[in-house]
Design a protein around this motif. Structure first.
Motif, PDB file in Angstrom:
ATOM      1  N   ASP A  31     -14.246 -22.827   5.266  1.00 54.73           N
ATOM      2  CA  ASP A  31     -13.294 -22.033   6.121  1.00 54.73           C
ATOM      3  C   ASP A  31     -13.932 -21.426   7.209  1.00 54.73           C
ATOM      4  O   ASP A  31     -13.516 -21.441   8.389  1.00 54.73           O
ATOM      5  N   MET A  32     -15.075 -20.727   6.932  1.00 55.16           N
ATOM      6  CA  MET A  32     -15.793 -20.035   7.726  1.00 55.16           C
ATOM      7  C   MET A  32     -16.441 -20.936   8.865  1.00 55.16           C
ATOM      8  O   MET A  32     -16.665 -20.822  10.218  1.00 55.16           O
ATOM      9  N   LEU A  74     -13.987 -14.078   9.482  1.00 58.65           N
ATOM     10  CA  LEU A  74     -14.209 -15.001   8.394  1.00 58.65           C
ATOM     11  C   LEU A  74     -15.442 -14.434   7.294  1.00 58.65           C
ATOM     12  O   LEU A  74     -15.312 -14.372   6.146  1.00 58.65           O
ATOM     13  N   ASN A  78     -15.665 -13.074   3.693  1.00 56.22           N
ATOM     14  CA  ASN A  78     -15.582 -13.784   2.910  1.00 56.22           C
ATOM     15  C   ASN A  78     -17.256 -13.851   2.144  1.00 56.22           C
ATOM     16  O   ASN A  78     -17.403 -14.086   1.083  1.00 56.22           O
TER      17      ASN A  78
END
Length: 256
Positions: A31-32, A74, A78
């Motif tokens: 996702d990052m 992100l 995270n």
């Protein structure tokens, strides 16, 4: 040549991410990496262009700003956290049989393919030579600015709210009073802006596939549906949904 070079870099990028994820036992790092993938596409395409155009320069600048902002947002949220529940559930569904191969294909390769499709406006503008910059290209800059504002401010408001809110509370003020998903709406709008900026010759119209795909993904696959499912049982959410558009501010459909 430009396209194949970019695709090769993306393959190497997502493959390296896969090996890092296995070492960390955390597939959600992908996702990052999403935002940085677009920066790779934009920077590589621009550097390989024999003649730089104004449209390509704008696309490079705005995609880089967008991608780096998303990455750092992100990463701050995270890094140091456990694997996201979505990927934990995937591991459970896959079991131990070919789990790593399934992760590589269903997470990392798939992300690379989707990124390549969404990035089509970048591919087109960096393989073109048309130097004209039309009124709709300027309109694209404005659309991108509005979208980036919604995404950035929406994320900021949510971050501040989470620091102070009790568990189960809903954010219903600021941009979140205009749409239930201002950050996702802003992301989609930003890509419509990039498409308009890239549209400096007729063949580039095929780049419209990119913003269509990211809009559909956010609306029906990975964005809005997951949060709607997560939030709809919270106290007051049904009332909030009746008053607030799901996606497009002001004119969007209300209700669950």
């Amino acid at each position: 040549m430009i396209v194949w070079t970019i695709l090769l870099l993306l393959f190497v990028y997502f493959t390296a991410l896969f090996f890092l994820a296995q070492k960390l036992h955390n597939n959600s790092i992908v996702d990052m990496a999403w935002g940085l993938g677009f920066v790779i596409v934009a920077v590589t395409g621009y550097l390989l262009m024999p003649e730089k155009t104004m449209a390509a320069t704008f696309v490079l600048l705005l995609v880089t700003i967008w991608g780096l902002r998303l990455f750092f947002h992100l990463a701050k949220r995270n890094i140091g956290k456990p694997e996201d529940y979505r990927y934990v559930n995937m591991r459970k569904r896959w079991g131990n049989h070919f789990a790593k191969l399934k992760a590589y294909l269903n997470v990392f390769v798939l992300q690379g393919v989707l990124l390549s499709i969404v990035a089509l406006p970048i591919f087109f503008v960096t393989t073109g030579s048309e130097k004209a910059f039309h009124w709709w290209n300027w309109l694209g800059v404005i659309v991108w600015l509005v979208g980036f504002g919604f995404e950035t401010i929406g994320d900021y408001q949510l971050t501040v709210f989470k620091r102070q809110a009790e568990k189960g509370e809903l954010l219903t003020t600021g941009l979140w009073s205009l749409t239930r998903h201002p950050n996702y709406f802003g992301e989609a709008l930003s890509w419509w802006g990039i498409f308009l900026i890239s549209l400096n010759e007729m063949r580039n119209f095929w780049g419209i596939i990119g913003p269509i795909v990211i809009t559909l993904l956010l609306l029906f696959v990975s964005g809005v549906p997951l949060l709607e499912k997560k939030n709809k049982e919270k106290p007051g959410y049904r009332s909030y949904a009746k008053q607030t558009p799901k996606f497009v501010p002001f004119i969007g459909k209300k209700g669950l």
